[in-house]
Design an enzyme around this catalytic site. Structure first.
Site, mmCIF file in Angstrom:
data_model
loop_
_atom_site.group_PDB
_atom_site.id
_atom_site.type_symbol
_atom_site.label_atom_id
_atom_site.label_comp_id
_atom_site.label_asym_id
_atom_site.label_seq_id
_atom_site.Cartn_x
_atom_site.Cartn_y
_atom_site.Cartn_z
ATOM 1 N N GLU A 45 -0.152 -12.795 12.668
ATOM 2 C CA GLU A 45 -0.010 -13.764 11.567
ATOM 3 C C GLU A 45 1.425 -13.979 11.098
ATOM 4 O O GLU A 45 1.692 -13.997 9.899
ATOM 5 C CB GLU A 45 -0.906 -13.341 10.394
ATOM 6 C CG GLU A 45 -2.365 -13.213 10.801
ATOM 7 C CD GLU A 45 -3.291 -12.816 9.657
ATOM 8 O OE1 GLU A 45 -2.812 -12.526 8.566
ATOM 9 O OE2 GLU A 45 -4.511 -12.810 9.890
ATOM 10 N N ASP A 98 -2.990 -14.868 15.760
ATOM 11 C CA ASP A 98 -2.889 -15.622 14.503
ATOM 12 C C ASP A 98 -4.177 -16.398 14.213
ATOM 13 O O ASP A 98 -4.998 -16.609 15.107
ATOM 14 C CB ASP A 98 -1.698 -16.583 14.540
ATOM 15 C CG ASP A 98 -1.004 -16.687 13.183
ATOM 16 O OD1 ASP A 98 -1.699 -16.641 12.147
ATOM 17 O OD2 ASP A 98 0.237 -16.812 13.158
ATOM 18 N N GLU A 151 -11.164 -12.807 17.018
ATOM 19 C CA GLU A 151 -11.881 -12.472 15.771
ATOM 20 C C GLU A 151 -12.878 -13.569 15.420
ATOM 21 O O GLU A 151 -12.930 -14.041 14.281
ATOM 22 C CB GLU A 151 -10.881 -12.309 14.614
ATOM 23 C CG GLU A 151 -9.787 -11.307 14.900
ATOM 24 C CD GLU A 151 -8.812 -11.106 13.740
ATOM 25 O OE1 GLU A 151 -9.101 -11.554 12.621
ATOM 26 O OE2 GLU A 151 -7.765 -10.487 13.971
HETATM 27 C C1 XIL Z 1 -10.085 -8.077 7.753
HETATM 28 C C2 XIL Z 1 -11.223 -7.082 7.778
HETATM 29 O O1 XIL Z 1 -12.318 -7.679 8.407
HETATM 30 C C3 XIL Z 1 -11.581 -6.668 6.356
HETATM 31 O O2 XIL Z 1 -12.528 -5.609 6.393
HETATM 32 C C4 XIL Z 1 -10.329 -6.199 5.610
HETATM 33 O O3 XIL Z 1 -10.641 -5.953 4.263
HETATM 34 C C5 XIL Z 1 -9.236 -7.242 5.686
HETATM 35 O O4 XIL Z 1 -8.987 -7.560 7.036
HETATM 36 N N1 XIL Z 1 -7.210 -11.418 10.365
HETATM 37 C C6 XIL Z 1 -7.045 -10.165 10.888
HETATM 38 C C7 XIL Z 1 -7.997 -9.085 10.567
HETATM 39 O O5 XIL Z 1 -6.155 -9.991 11.734
HETATM 40 O O6 XIL Z 1 -7.396 -7.832 10.572
HETATM 41 C C8 XIL Z 1 -8.664 -9.318 9.245
HETATM 42 O O7 XIL Z 1 -9.685 -8.341 9.071
HETATM 43 C C9 XIL Z 1 -9.248 -10.715 9.203
HETATM 44 C C10 XIL Z 1 -8.195 -11.774 9.390
#
Ligand code: XIL
Length: 764
Positions: free
Chosen positions: A318, A373, A442
């Site tokens: 990010e 990202d 993700e």
């Molecule tokens: C999130 C997790 O899912 C949560 O449990 C935590 O509180 C915050 O982070 N982008 C990312 C991840 O790279 O690490 C994030 O995960 C979601 C967005």
């Protein structure tokens, strides 16, 4: 008071039963109830060190006492109760508690549960509600505990965006809600990892919660790769004394290896979930050299710790701004994070170079290095990321011909049912030109509404999943993995919007079937999906804007600004609308824990936006009478054609919870009459450290409102008039006549009926 002996004693008997059953704790099978908090066998304790949790007789929802929480300093502070000894694994529980604010305010409170401790812990929201002053509100929901983490399970109440608010809790209940016991994992479903065996790996995000019982069964049935959802982030690899401490993540990593799953490393360098001291000391930034040294040590030690137990690492997460205005000029589009501010615009390149060096020195050449990202479907962002990776890799190849420094682009894929698959396609096609691999890292797809999933929304979500997977298959020559961000809806980080393939009971949703056979799913269902736009009513009235807030506003409908367009869910709010012949009046209350208007891009500042299409044609582009306004949290008008006097009429107030904006928007083409409808939307931009992290809207999920009025919701200008003595609205003559006719007919028939009754009565 009591008329007779019987009444008196039956009341005492009832009271005895109530105290006996619900007085403090009842541990009848499957039920745990707290009403007066006088027991010490199960106690609520403060979650943090700062706050105080005390029994109080100042307020009670039932019984005589409640628990009062004061001196909170963080949103996660609040009363918490350990329940691991009480619950049975793979059973579902209904959990509820009543909450009330101590003092006047209005804020969102959350009921949550924590499974596991330390880096391997997972935190789940059970319910979030807005609580206004002086009312008791119930937070309630169900949760199925499919594992006990590492033997720590708690339930607690916290705030969403008001770290210091004091509140009471009362009447806590935890009740076993599934009668037959847990549902078994559907082993008959074709495993996704088999379906996609020839295309890419299928991954999921895990904590210790997934390493046991039915969650593990479901995980292993469909997946062959995992990412630690939190455990391997920088925050969790240090002790309080700034020493490396890998103990809790190693427990997770060992379990992952034992189960034969592949592991992706997430993440080395990020502006979130990282210790402050890596780049700052006492609020001051470290020097470039000091920060670089910390970053290098971190990268080296962490990579060495896991070695080739991981197949890949996300080196930087990010780093790019959201919707960067000048994407080719990628260096100036980097997020103003502490890493950027200490080291400079070469920190991304230096981080990758260090990671590559450590891998080379140790002979771990197969471990791939990723840049990761979100908002990857935004073409400006994808273009900026493309230019960054291209340049970094070109620089590297000068000294290492034919080699890549960045092996892969991670597209997080935190989408929603309004995401344009065509945009995702364009991003993939652009990244393809880099000659790197792509990881979908993700993936989740949120629905427009919160709470229970409607049939239409489940279909719309499934269809988007099908379109995505059909696209991924087309590009599977360069896509290495598709990782879902969570196993099932109730444990997702965005659980309110049911974003995953399996529901709270681990049962397959439509989305599973869509992913399992995308082409067939699209052929069968593409005609069926239509999600209606939101509709609301504006009350007729002219608010007084000379003094405080006009009480007229209290009579208006509330428009929740709660649909999140991006991965992160930040500030949300409530909008209200009034209209008269001259203007539309808009009031927006924003809940946010900090105000940041430091970005040069106005949409990256804490701000609100209003979208209006007077014709309500749902046209696909702007024309006269379609407008877009933006005002930042300090009252600066940053978009829209405002005249000076209108600018003077706009007001911004600070509130306990954030800020409030009151706007006056003059009609351009429309001479409005009651019953007219206009296209309308509201948006809240939430910035953190100089860049926008979250966008919430009333209707639109696509983020296209600034150029496409078709995505707006609908506002009906109601004939109903707020009562501050203003004169009634103009009404359209035709509709007016019809409503008059209806009213007169109604009055007439009532009169006729009354006469008949009267006559009948007389006859008797
Ligand atoms: C999130 C997790 O899912 C949560 O449990 C935590 O509180 C915050 O982070 N982008 C990312 C991840 O790279 O690490 C994030 O995960 C979601 C967005």
């Amino acid at each position: 008071m009591f008329d007779n002996f019987f009444q008196k004693y039956s009341l005492i008997l009832v009271m005895f039963l109530v105290v006996g059953l619900m007085g403090d704790v009842v541990e009848a099978s499957g039920t745990l109830v707290f009403e007066d908090f006088g027991t010490d066998s199960y106690v609520f304790e403060p979650r943090g060190d700062a706050e105080s949790v005390e029994r109080s007789s100042a307020a009670a929802y039932t019984g005589d006492y409640s628990l009062l929480v004061t001196e909170r300093t963080e949103n996660w502070n609040g009363p918490s109760i350990r329940i691991e000894d009480y619950i049975e694994v793979s059973r579902e529980y209904s959990i509820s508690v009543w909450v009330k604010l101590a003092g006047s305010s209005r804020t969102d409170l959350k009921l949550s549960t924590q499974i596991g401790e330390g880096g391997g812990a997972s935190y789940q929201t059970i319910d979030t509600q807005t609580v206004a002053s002086n009312e008791w509100v119930q937070l309630s929901g169900t949760y199925r505990y499919d594992s006990l983490g590492d033997g720590f399970v708690s339930v607690y109440v916290e705030s969403e965006s008001h770290p210091s608010v004091d509140f009471y809790i009362d009447h806590f209940e935890l009740v076993l809600s599934d009668s037959e016991g847990g549902v078994a994992v559907e082993e008959n479903l074709t495993p996704l990892k088999d379906i996609y065996e020839d295309h890419f790996l299928i991954g999921n995000a895990v904590s210790m919660n997934e390493m046991d019982g039915q969650r593990l069964d479901l995980l292993k049935h469909h997946h062959n790769l995992v990412t630690a959802e939190n455990a391997m982030k920088p925050e969790y690899v240090y002790s309080a004394t700034r020493e490396f401490d890998f103990s809790s993540q190693m427990r997770l990593v060992d379990r992952v290896e034992e189960e034969g799953l592949k592991l992706h490393g997430h993440v080395l360098v990020w502006h979130q979930q990282s210790p402050e001291w890596l780049h700052s000391e006492g609020g001051e930034l470290l020097s470039r050299e000091e920060a670089l040294e910390n970053m290098y040590t971190h990268i080296e030690e962490v990579i060495k710790q896991y070695g080739d137990s991981v197949i890949s690492w996300e080196v930087v997460n990010e780093a790019m701004n959201d919707n960067p205005g000048d994407p080719e000029n990628w260096r100036s589009m980097l997020r103003r994070s502490e890493w950027f501010n200490t080291i400079g615009d070469d920190y991304v390149e230096l981080a990758f170079a260090k990671a590559r060096e450590v891998l080379d020195e140790n002979g771990w050449a197969d471990v791939k290095l990723y840049y990761n990202d979100y908002n990857d479907d935004n073409q400006n962002k994808a273009t900026a990321i493309y230019h960054m990776i291209k340049e970094v890799n070109e620089n590297h190849s000068e000294e290492h011909p034919g080699e890549l420094l960045i092996d892969g682009v991670g597209m997080q894929g935190h989408y929603n049912s309004g995401t344009s698959v065509n945009n995702v396609r364009m991003s993939i096609e652009r990244f393809r030109e880099l000659g790197t691999e792509i990881g979908v890292t993700e993936l989740d797809v949120t629905t427009a509404s919160t709470g229970e999933l409607s049939e239409e929304e489940e279909l719309a979500q499934a269809l988007l999943y099908a379109e995505l997977f059909s696209l991924y298959k087309e590009h599977s020559d360069i896509i290495s993995r598709v990782t879902f961000w969570g196993l099932n809806d109730s444990t997702s980080w965005r659980s309110e919007r049911n974003p995953l393939l399996f529901d709270g009971g681990l049962r397959a949703k439509e989305a599973y079937f869509a992913v399992a056979n995308p082409e067939a799913y699209i052929a069968r269902h593409s005609e069926q999906v239509e999600i209606e736009r939101r509709q609301a009513r504006a009350l007729y009235g002219t608010p007084d804007r000379e003094n405080g807030l006009d009480e007229l506003w209290e009579q208006t409908e509330e428009l929740p600004i709660d649909r999140y367009q991006l991965a992160w869910q930040g500030a949300r709010g409530v909008g209200r609308v009034l209209w008269d012949e001259d203007n539309l009046y808009v009031l927006i209350d924003v809940a946010t824990s900090s105000i940041d208007i430091t970005s040069e891009e106005p949409w990256e500042q804490d701000s609100v936006e209003v979208f209006l299409e007077e014709s309500n044609e749902q046209a696909e582009s702007y024309s006269a009478g379609t407008s877009h306004f933006r005002v930042n949290a300090k009252g600066g008008e940053t978009a829209g054609n405002w005249t000076e006097s209108e600018v003077d009429s706009n007001r911004v107030f600070e509130t306990d919870e954030g800020y409030r904006v009151e706007l006056v928007i003059p009609w351009v083409n429309l001479s409005p009459v009651a019953g007219d409808s206009v296209g309308f939307d509201l948006q809240i931009n939430d910035a953190q450290s100089g860049s926008r992290e979250s966008i919430a809207s009333w209707n639109d999920l696509s983020g296209q409102g600034y150029q496409n009025p078709a995505v707006f919701g609908e506002l009906v200008l109601s004939a109903e008039q707020g009562s501050n003595g203003a004169v009634g609205p103009v009404t359209d003559t035709f509709e007016n006549n019809i409503s008059l006719a209806v009213i007169s007919l109604g009055a007439l028939s009532t009169a006729v009926i009354s006469v008949i009754f009267y006559k009948l009565k007389l006859k008797k």
